[in-house]
Design an enzyme around this catalytic site. Structure first.
Site, short mmCIF file in Angstrom:
data_model
loop_
_atom_site.label_atom_id
_atom_site.label_comp_id
_atom_site.label_asym_id
_atom_site.label_seq_id
_atom_site.Cartn_x
_atom_site.Cartn_y
_atom_site.Cartn_z
N ASP A 129 0.94 -1.09 -0.11
CA ASP A 129 -0.01 -0.15 0.09
C ASP A 129 0.95 1.27 0.11
O ASP A 129 2.15 1.04 0.15
CB ASP A 129 -1.01 -0.01 1.09
CG ASP A 129 -0.29 -0.02 2.51
OD1 ASP A 129 0.88 0.05 2.61
OD2 ASP A 129 -0.74 0.20 3.46
N ASP A 133 -8.38 -7.46 -0.38
CA ASP A 133 -7.64 -7.66 0.95
C ASP A 133 -8.15 -7.25 2.04
O ASP A 133 -9.11 -6.49 1.97
CB ASP A 133 -6.28 -6.78 0.67
CG ASP A 133 -6.42 -5.32 1.18
OD1 ASP A 133 -7.10 -4.62 0.46
OD2 ASP A 133 -5.90 -5.07 2.33
N CYS A 192 -13.46 -29.04 5.04
CA CYS A 192 -12.33 -28.35 4.88
C CYS A 192 -11.13 -29.36 4.62
O CYS A 192 -11.01 -30.10 5.53
CB CYS A 192 -12.32 -27.30 5.97
SG CYS A 192 -10.54 -26.53 5.84
N CYS A 222 -7.89 -28.22 4.91
CA CYS A 222 -6.65 -27.53 5.30
C CYS A 222 -5.89 -28.39 6.24
O CYS A 222 -6.39 -29.24 6.96
CB CYS A 222 -7.02 -26.30 5.93
SG CYS A 222 -7.59 -26.20 7.68
N CYS A 249 -7.79 -28.70 9.66
CA CYS A 249 -8.85 -29.48 9.76
C CYS A 249 -8.70 -31.19 9.48
O CYS A 249 -9.24 -31.93 9.95
CB CYS A 249 -9.85 -29.05 8.87
SG CYS A 249 -10.73 -27.71 9.40
N HIS A 304 -6.05 -22.13 8.92
CA HIS A 304 -7.75 -22.45 8.36
C HIS A 304 -8.40 -21.43 7.65
O HIS A 304 -8.76 -21.47 6.68
CB HIS A 304 -8.36 -22.93 9.75
CG HIS A 304 -9.79 -23.14 9.33
ND1 HIS A 304 -10.20 -24.29 8.71
CD2 HIS A 304 -10.83 -22.22 9.54
CE1 HIS A 304 -11.55 -24.22 8.43
NE2 HIS A 304 -11.88 -22.87 8.96
#
Lengths: 432, 417
Positions: B120, B294, B332, B334, B337, B362
């Site tokens: 930014d 974002d 999920c 991930c 999980c 996660h």
């Protein structure tokens, strides 16, 4: 007594230097082994501090035994009872031997709460008082492969009276008998091992009595308690441990609690200790430091430069121990002090240092990041600092134990000792 | 119907060496290939080619403020499929400073991140974090929170720092006004942002490898927004951001400003909606034609134990999960999980910071997976059906659908069932 497949194979015993060997047949199925001298994997509730399984397994050759502490698990008994499959599976640990100790070696435990029948542990929710029956009920839900017997270890304060020490030995033996009785009569402990606890404070005859009596019982190994940092100096510690280990059977492992500094480890291995709790790398991490002591014992300095566990140009990196700021909230006074085995990455001199923490180190942190980045993460209080430092410190500490075993095997303990303790310039070390 | 717009440095800006010229223009810093456009809504799926990797859009970009995603290693982030993340110019400019980062071969080298980075301008943090800031035509004046020294963040200074950081996408310094402010200050800020854009374009030392995005301002005033769009789209910038929103304004105003902006932005350039990261907002704003997003929310909320799930969020630290042996989200995939239960994570929160890292992993996975599913549905021409299913899962009943979302979706021909 439930049958166990655990077997200690000693390949070398050098009087006054240490025991080299392998603990085989570990775990309830007996497929694991652990080299000695060695250390356990230190965890908070089954998790190596700061690390997830992904970050942990960037390291190879991790110890096959994971240590958990009853103090953190006790308050979760209910869910473990419902879960039924033991703590290992509950914590998502798969391929490891589980050892459950009573207290966390990196946390001090308030005194004055033990009675003839009970011992107290402190979890996040406060004190939990354990009778031997409650202790065994907990172990039944945890389902460890090894566990430390319930013990009264309240002898580490310097002003502990002889009478109090004697009481601690008596109580600990009584607890052991009670635990053993439940252990041998319960199907759930089939294949598991109790480690008997040797107490006795700083009184030689009590130490001997505790060792002899414990050795008479059907234990799988021994925990040497009451030797932790702050309880006594190394000379006395070595002398007492030497006396104790002479009383213990050769074929059972000896785990020393609460000692982890490399120089102390070397001295205690020399006194007959086999196993250590790896809380020291965690303490170093919490004060924002990285282990950087040398344990290079390879004969050829040229080859040394490329060996993965080699440490170069260390000595000029070592900082004078200063009081480091403490991140952890629960450490024993005297254990949070920076030692001469580490570098303080918060120091401004690392601000623009684009070298790895330790040249030649093969850990994830050193392969990927520079000191300047670690310095930045520490001064900005970023969580990744703890992650990366814990990886490096754990890997470095494992490397030290590996070098220690090699030194025992190749008669180079004196050299290793010199390396570990060396300060100032070191021959063979390169400066860049 | 793929269209490709290649963006390179203007040939005369380079040295006289022909082969160098050729090499640099071949490695143009940004190209956008539109892979699919939704026939019903304004949604599109694109391949955004940036210097360090191709990015599949719509994309959510996690925020790594100080050169790190809190508690997560770059390998873990890459393992989750992240192709672009953010760094904050204000923080990094203060610590460790642009000189040091330049010595480390830019922010990529400093944090060892191999994929793309967006930075930014530093202006937003200055206005939101530093009390003593004053905006003049020169730039934003503020007192350093570290040594109290007065510092001027000018458009040139912002670009100079971002050039040192070496990000793949840089943002222009804009004059940020709270989205709840009205009146002449909004108009002044809009015009100033246009002037500052020109100064930023002129200040960019690396147009061959660093893309500078313009930021559309104009508050909640449609006329000012249009004026800003008209001016800024005349500039030769590789992409546009929609700024000045997500600052506490009414959602009804928010979505109208978003859709007005995408209506006027060129089809062949990426559109980045700043500061948006709630799942519903993401899905709706993709339908309104935005490509990039974002937000710190998914990672910040993770550290408080809030796990994102298709039905909202799950507060892992709440007592009700102490004995819940399911993973956070049984569907999920991930790393968290796949291995850990709610009950274990609940207990771990009392024992170690690793618990936060598990939830962070996660939540990033949730955001990235959501955007991948959105993209897939656009490519397969079933985005409208995706929205219906998504909303049904997110809210217990249709009468709880937020009215702004219903209105926004209606505006792009989606009638929620």
């Amino acid at each position: 007594m439930a049958g166990s497949k655990m077997k200690l194979e000693l390949s070398r015993v050098v009087q006054g230097k240490g025991r080299l060997g392998v603990l085989k047949g570990l775990g309830r199925t007996g497929q694991h082994s652990l080299k000695i001298p060695g250390c356990l994997l230190y965890t908070h509730f089954g998790s190596v501090p700061h690390l997830t399984q992904d970050t942990l397994h960037t390291m190879r050759d991790l110890p096959s035994v994971t240590q958990v502490t009853l103090s953190t698990i006790a308050e979760h008994q209910e869910v473990l009872e419902e879960f039924k499959d033991g703590f290992r599976k509950f914590a998502g640990l798969h391929d490891t031997v589980l050892y459950c100790s009573l207290h966390d070696p990196a946390t001090s435990c308030p005194t004055g709460h033990t009675t003839n029948k009970t011992v107290s542990v402190w979890g996040s929710g406060g004190r939990i008082e354990l009778t031997a029956a409650k202790f065994m009920a907990l172990q039944r839900t945890i389902q460890p492969d090894w566990y430390q017997s319930m013990a009264d270890g309240e002898t580490w304060l310097s002003d502990t009276s002889r009478k109090r020490v004697r009481k601690s030995v008596d109580r600990t033996l009584a607890h052991l008998d009670e635990c053993l009785l439940v252990h041998k009569n319960s199907q759930e402990f089939e294949g598991a091992e109790i480690l008997g606890v040797v107490e006795g404070g700083d009184i030689l005859e009590e130490r001997l009595r505790s060792a002899r009596e414990t050795a008479k019982r059907p234990v799988g190994g021994f925990c040497l308690d009451g030797f932790q940092a702050g309880s006594m100096d190394q000379a006395l510690r070595t002398q007492l441990i030497n006396a104790v280990t002479k009383e213990l059977p050769e074929d059972k492992p000896r785990l020393l609690q609460g000692v982890g500094q490399p120089d102390e480890v070397l001295a205690c291995v020399g006194a007959g200790v086999d196993l250590f709790e790896a809380f020291f790398p965690f303490q170093v991490t919490e004060r924002g430091c990285a282990l950087c002591f040398s344990f290079d014992i390879s004969p050829d300095p040229e080859r040394a430069g490329s060996a993965p566990s080699t440490v170069l140009e260390l000595e000029q990196e070592r900082d004078a121990p200063v009081e480091a700021q403490q991140n952890g909230d629960n450490m024993v006074d005297g254990q949070t002090q920076m030692t001469s085995f580490e570098m303080n990455l918060k120091d401004k001199r690392y601000q623009d240092d684009f070298r790895p923490l330790v040249e030649g180190c093969g850990c994830y942190c050193c392969r990927n990041h520079k000191r300047a980045y670690l310095h930045h993460l520490l001064v900005t209080n970023e969580l990744l600092a703890g992650v990366l430092l814990m990886i490096h410190n754990t890997a470095h500490y494992q490397g030290f134990f590996s070098a220690l075993r090699e030194a025992l095997a190749t008669d180079k303990l004196d050299l290793l000792q010199r390396r570990v303790l060396s300060k100032g310039d070191r021959p063979g070390g390169k400066s860049e | 119907m793929a269209s490709t717009i290649e963006r390179g440095a203007p040939p005369n800006a380079l040295g006289s060496n022909m082969s160098l010229k050729k090499a640099l223009s071949a490695a143009s810093p940004l190209s956008l290939r539109i892979v699919a456009e939704c026939p019903v809504t304004k949604a599109r799926a694109c391949d955004l080619i940036l210097p360090h990797a191709a990015v599949s859009t719509p994309v959510f970009m996690p925020v790594g403020t100080q050169g790190t995603l809190k508690g997560i290693t770059v390998d873990q982030l890459e393992g989750l499929g992240c192709q672009i993340c953010l760094g904050n110019t204000y923080h990094l400019g203060m610590r460790p400073g642009p000189d040091l980062i330049e010595k480390a071969s830019g922010l990529h080298g400093f944090m060892n991140w191999k994929k793309n980075l967006l930075t930014d301008s530093g202006g937003f943090q200055m206005v939101s974090l530093v009390e003593l800031s004053e905006v003049t035509e020169d730039g934003v004046k503020f007192k350093s929170p570290y040594d109290g020294k007065e510092i001027l963040l000018s458009p040139e200074k912002s670009i100079s720092i971002q050039n040192s950081l070496g990000s793949d996408i840089m943002m222009q310094l804009d004059d940020v006004v709270s989205s709840t402010v009205t009146g002449p200050r909004v108009e002044e800020a809009m015009h100033r942002s246009i002037r500052w854009l020109d100064r930023c374009i002129a200040a960019n030392k690396n147009p061959d490898r660093q893309n500078l995005f313009a930021i559309i301002q104009g508050g909640l005033n449609a006329e000012l927004r249009k004026k800003c769009l008209e001016e800024m789209t005349q500039r030769d910038v590789p992409g546009f951001a929609i700024g000045g929103l997500s600052g506490g304004e009414e959602k009804d105003d928010f979505w109208r400003m978003v859709t007005l902006s995408t209506d006027h932005l060129p089809r062949e350039k990426p559109r980045y909606l700043m500061g948006v990261g709630y799942a519903v907002d993401l899905v709706v704003c993709v339908a309104l034609g935005c490509d990039m997003f974002d937000c710190v929310f998914p990672t910040r909320t993770a550290r408080f134990g809030s796990a994102l799930v298709p039905w909202g969020s799950l507060q892992v630290k709440h007592k009700q999960y102490a004995k819940d042996l399911q993973p956070i989200d049984p569907d999920c995939h991930c790393p968290t999980c796949r291995r850990h239960s709610r009950a274990y994570l609940h207990a771990l929160f009392k024992n170690d910071t690793a618990a936060m890292h598990h939830i962070t992993i996660h939540n990033i996975s949730y955001q990235l997976t959501l955007m991948r599913s959105v993209r897939q549905s656009i490519v397969e021409k079933r985005f409208p059906e995706f929205i219906q299913a998504f909303m049904k899962r997110m809210f217990p009943s249709p009468d709880q659908y937020p009215s702004w979302a219903v209105d926004a979706l209606t505006s792009v021909n989606i009638k929620l069932e």
